[in-house]
Design an enzyme around this catalytic site. Structure first.
Site, short mmCIF file in Angstrom:
data_model
loop_
_atom_site.label_atom_id
_atom_site.label_comp_id
_atom_site.label_asym_id
_atom_site.label_seq_id
_atom_site.Cartn_x
_atom_site.Cartn_y
_atom_site.Cartn_z
N LYS A 187 0.86 -1.19 0.00
CA LYS A 187 0.00 0.00 0.00
C LYS A 187 0.89 1.24 0.00
O LYS A 187 1.86 1.30 0.75
CB LYS A 187 -0.88 0.01 1.25
CG LYS A 187 -2.01 -1.00 1.19
CD LYS A 187 -2.92 -0.87 2.40
CE LYS A 187 -3.99 -1.93 2.39
NZ LYS A 187 -5.01 -1.75 1.34
N ASP A 209 -8.08 -3.54 9.91
CA ASP A 209 -8.51 -4.51 8.92
C ASP A 209 -8.98 -5.82 9.59
O ASP A 209 -9.33 -6.77 8.93
CB ASP A 209 -7.37 -4.78 7.92
CG ASP A 209 -7.91 -5.15 6.55
OD1 ASP A 209 -9.07 -4.83 6.26
OD2 ASP A 209 -7.16 -5.77 5.77
N ASP A 256 -2.68 -7.46 -2.15
CA ASP A 256 -3.48 -6.58 -1.29
C ASP A 256 -4.96 -7.00 -1.27
O ASP A 256 -5.74 -6.48 -0.49
CB ASP A 256 -3.33 -5.12 -1.75
CG ASP A 256 -3.74 -4.13 -0.69
OD1 ASP A 256 -3.97 -4.56 0.46
OD2 ASP A 256 -3.83 -2.93 -1.00
N GLU A 292 -6.17 -9.60 -0.05
CA GLU A 292 -5.86 -10.77 0.80
C GLU A 292 -7.05 -11.24 1.62
O GLU A 292 -7.15 -12.42 1.95
CB GLU A 292 -4.68 -10.42 1.74
CG GLU A 292 -5.03 -9.64 3.01
CD GLU A 292 -5.70 -8.30 2.78
OE1 GLU A 292 -5.46 -7.68 1.73
OE2 GLU A 292 -6.49 -7.86 3.64
N ARG A 314 -10.12 -11.70 0.98
CA ARG A 314 -10.99 -12.71 0.34
C ARG A 314 -10.35 -14.10 0.40
O ARG A 314 -11.04 -15.10 0.35
CB ARG A 314 -11.31 -12.27 -1.10
CG ARG A 314 -10.11 -12.04 -1.96
CD ARG A 314 -10.44 -11.23 -3.22
NE ARG A 314 -10.74 -9.83 -2.90
CZ ARG A 314 -11.12 -8.93 -3.80
NH1 ARG A 314 -11.26 -9.27 -5.07
NH2 ARG A 314 -11.37 -7.68 -3.44
N1 BES Z 1 -8.23 -3.95 3.69
C1 BES Z 1 -8.43 -3.46 2.41
C2 BES Z 1 -9.75 -2.74 2.20
C3 BES Z 1 -9.99 -1.51 3.02
C4 BES Z 1 -9.88 -0.28 2.44
C5 BES Z 1 -10.37 -1.59 4.33
C6 BES Z 1 -10.14 0.86 3.17
C7 BES Z 1 -10.62 -0.46 5.08
C8 BES Z 1 -10.52 0.77 4.49
C9 BES Z 1 -8.36 -4.62 1.40
O1 BES Z 1 -7.62 -5.71 1.77
C10 BES Z 1 -7.72 -4.05 0.18
O2 BES Z 1 -6.58 -3.70 0.25
N2 BES Z 1 -8.50 -3.93 -0.88
C11 BES Z 1 -8.05 -3.40 -2.10
C12 BES Z 1 -8.15 -4.52 -3.11
C13 BES Z 1 -7.43 -4.29 -4.38
C14 BES Z 1 -6.00 -3.96 -4.23
C15 BES Z 1 -7.60 -5.51 -5.26
C16 BES Z 1 -8.92 -2.22 -2.45
O3 BES Z 1 -10.11 -2.21 -2.09
O4 BES Z 1 -8.43 -1.26 -3.01
ZN ZN Z 2 -7.44 -6.05 3.84
ZN ZN Z 3 -5.52 -5.52 1.31
#
Ligand code: BES
Ligand code: ZN
Ligand code: ZN
Length: 497
Positions: free
Chosen positions: A275, A286, A346, A348, A350
């Site tokens: 990230k 998370d 990222d 992860e 799922r």
């Molecule tokens: N943990 C994040 C989602 C998230 C975003 C939680 C904001 C709380 C606040 C998740 O694991 C993630 O990183 N999702 C990405 C997926 C993508 C990289 C395929 C997303 O939603 O951007």
């Molecule tokens: Zn996550």
């Molecule tokens: Zn993630």
């Protein structure tokens, strides 16, 4: 704010809390409490708007040090949930006055509401208890020597009748579960590792005869083919685990359990697909799907005590980086035979949820499965912090989740499943990708991915709480920070099942 809140039937409270609707004086039933006329007089003050959460303080009134006249908002379409705001406003004024006893006489103001809007004393009490309990939450465990903490007050709450006080007890129980979820969420990732969370679950179970906890880690993860946990958690020193919390009822043991699966990432750095640009900050939260499930189990065991089993599977890992990390291009074969090509480490959540869903369908013989997860940033774009995303194609279950959402105040909004979204997840190498190359319909892609791990015929709901799990604004009954979202929603869902 408050160190403890207890209901009481004896003693004279220093504070009386009464209420009125927008643009109205006090009604006849509240007037009956106003022997010296000072409350009626105060309703004539220009600041006595009656707007929801408005507070007018009247000193030395009717034998009380203070009377708090709180606004209920518009009479038309009044909803009991507004009483959480009333509790928040009253609680703040009570704490400011450093009062230790408050008598709530809000029910008189609610008499003679239209039938559709009517609120019984038990429900009113529950909303007040919930509001006061949630208002009390603070996280000061990690304050050091450079912070002076404000002393907290022990509050005793009195009310108009037994039903109201019974309701307050229920509301306090719901708030306790919510606050447990908030404390877990707030605990930083150098403390709240997967195994630490498992230990907290064991501690909770020791205090309740109907709860038991087992933890799947190390070889057990391999034996059960929980490959999402193993791979997502590989790069971290803080080893992954699946935490199984079981509620066994005194009666109704043989019924099929309701199974809750909670995403419990102790930290999400993104892994090798790291990230960037500040996106990592806050990723200690998370784990909030699992925290909500944890809090719900507390409410279920201590307040609802349903006559059916309930199981929570907290799927937990830290998504970190090392030469051991799983990588984009890896292909994983899951417990149900589905192969997944990793395109983004990222995405992860799922992967660990897939383990939980497979396990729930294979091993738990569920009545239904509901998963809760901070799954996608996309759901925040779609629904903000107002509604969580809900995917559920079983009408009966969906109606129950929506109804539980409306009464708990943790609301959900339905989004679709459709074969066209499933088609977006196809992989050229394996069965499916963990993240499609296009960002469109991102939260729906997540739901489409998860659908591959739910057995045909098993009723299932997916709830994406990436927006609702934390609040950046102070609310009347809650400071900014973790909301504990899911604890009350899931507990109410179980109660309605
Ligand atoms: N943990 C994040 C989602 C998230 C975003 C939680 C904001 C709380 C606040 C998740 O694991 C993630 O990183 N999702 C990405 C997926 C993508 C990289 C395929 C997303 O939603 O951007
Ligand atoms: Zn996550
Ligand atoms: Zn993630």
């Amino acid at each position: 704010m408050f160190e403890s809140i207890k209901t009481a039937t004896r003693g004279k409270a220093g504070v009386l809390v009464v209420a009125h609707f927008s643009g109205e004086g006090i009604n006849a039933d509240t007037k009956a409490l106003d022997n010296d006329g000072s409350i009626a007089k105060a309703t004539k003050r220009p600041d006595a708007s009656g707007d929801l959460g408005n507070v007018v303080e009247i000193h030395d009134s009717n034998g009380y040090e203070r009377v708090l006249l709180i606004g209920l908002g518009q009479r038309e379409g009044f909803k009991p949930g507004a009483l959480r705001t009333v509790a928040g406003a009253a609680g703040r004024a009570i704490a400011k006055a450093k009062a230790t006893g408050a008598e709530f006489q809000v029910c008189p103001a609610l008499n003679k509401l239209k039938k559709a809007d009517s609120v019984d004393a038990f429900t009113a009490g529950a909303m007040i208890g919930e509001g006061l309990g949630m208002l009390s939450w603070r996280y000061d465990d990690l304050r050091g020597t450079k912070t002076e903490l404000t002393p907290k007050i022990k509050l005793s709450v009195q009310g108009c009748c037994k039903q109201f006080l019974d309701g307050v007890e229920r509301g306090l129980g719901f708030a306790e579960g919510t606050n447990i979820a908030r404390t877990l969420s707030q605990t930083p990732p150098n403390i709240a590792t997967p195994m630490w969370i498992a230990n907290e679950a064991k501690k909770m179970a020791r205090k309740s005869k109907n709860l038991s906890v087992s933890v799947f880690s190390g070889k057990k993860l391999e034996d059960e083919k929980l490959v999402g946990h193993i791979n997502v958690g590989k790069a971290s020193e803080n080893k992954p685990c699946m935490i199984r919390i079981e509620y066994t009822p005194d009666r109704g043991k043989s019924k099929k359990p309701i199974v809750i699966v909670g995403k419990t990432m102790s930290y999400d750095s993104g892994g090798l697909s790291i990230k960037v640009g500040g996106g990592m900050r806050g990723m200690k939260r998370d784990k909030d799907g699992g925290c909500g499930a944890f809090g719900a189990m507390h409410i279920i065991a201590n307040v609802i005590k349903p006559n059916r089993p309930v199981v929570a599977l907290l799927v937990s890992a830290e998504n970190s980086i090392s030469d051991e990390a799983y990588r984009p291009d890896d292909v994983l074969e899951f417990r149900n035979g589905t192969t997944v090509e990793i395109t983004n480490t990222d995405a992860e959540g799922r992967l660990v949820l897939a383990d939980g869903l497979c396990y729930a369908c294979d091993k738990e013989n569920p009545e239904y499965v509901v998963d809760i997860a901070t799954l996608t940033g996309g759901v925040v774009v779609a629904l903000g912090k107002v509604f969580a995303g809900l995917w559920c194609d079983d009408d009966e279950l969906r109606e129950k989740v929506e109804a539980a959402g409306n009464s708990s105040g943790e609301r959900v909004w339905r989004l679709p499943h459709d074969p066209q979204y499933n088609a977006m997840m196809r992989s050229p190498v394996a069965d499916i990708l963990n993240s499609a190359p296009v960002r469109e319909a991102h939260p729906i892609q997540g739901a489409a991915f998860l659908s591959h791990f739910v057995q045909d015929g098993v009723k299932w709901a997916h709830i994406d709480i990436a927006g609702t799990h934390a609040s950046d604004k102070e609310q009347p009954h809650m400071i900014a920070g973790p909301t504990g979202f899911g604890a009350r929603l899931l507990a109410e869902l179980v109660e309605r099942s």
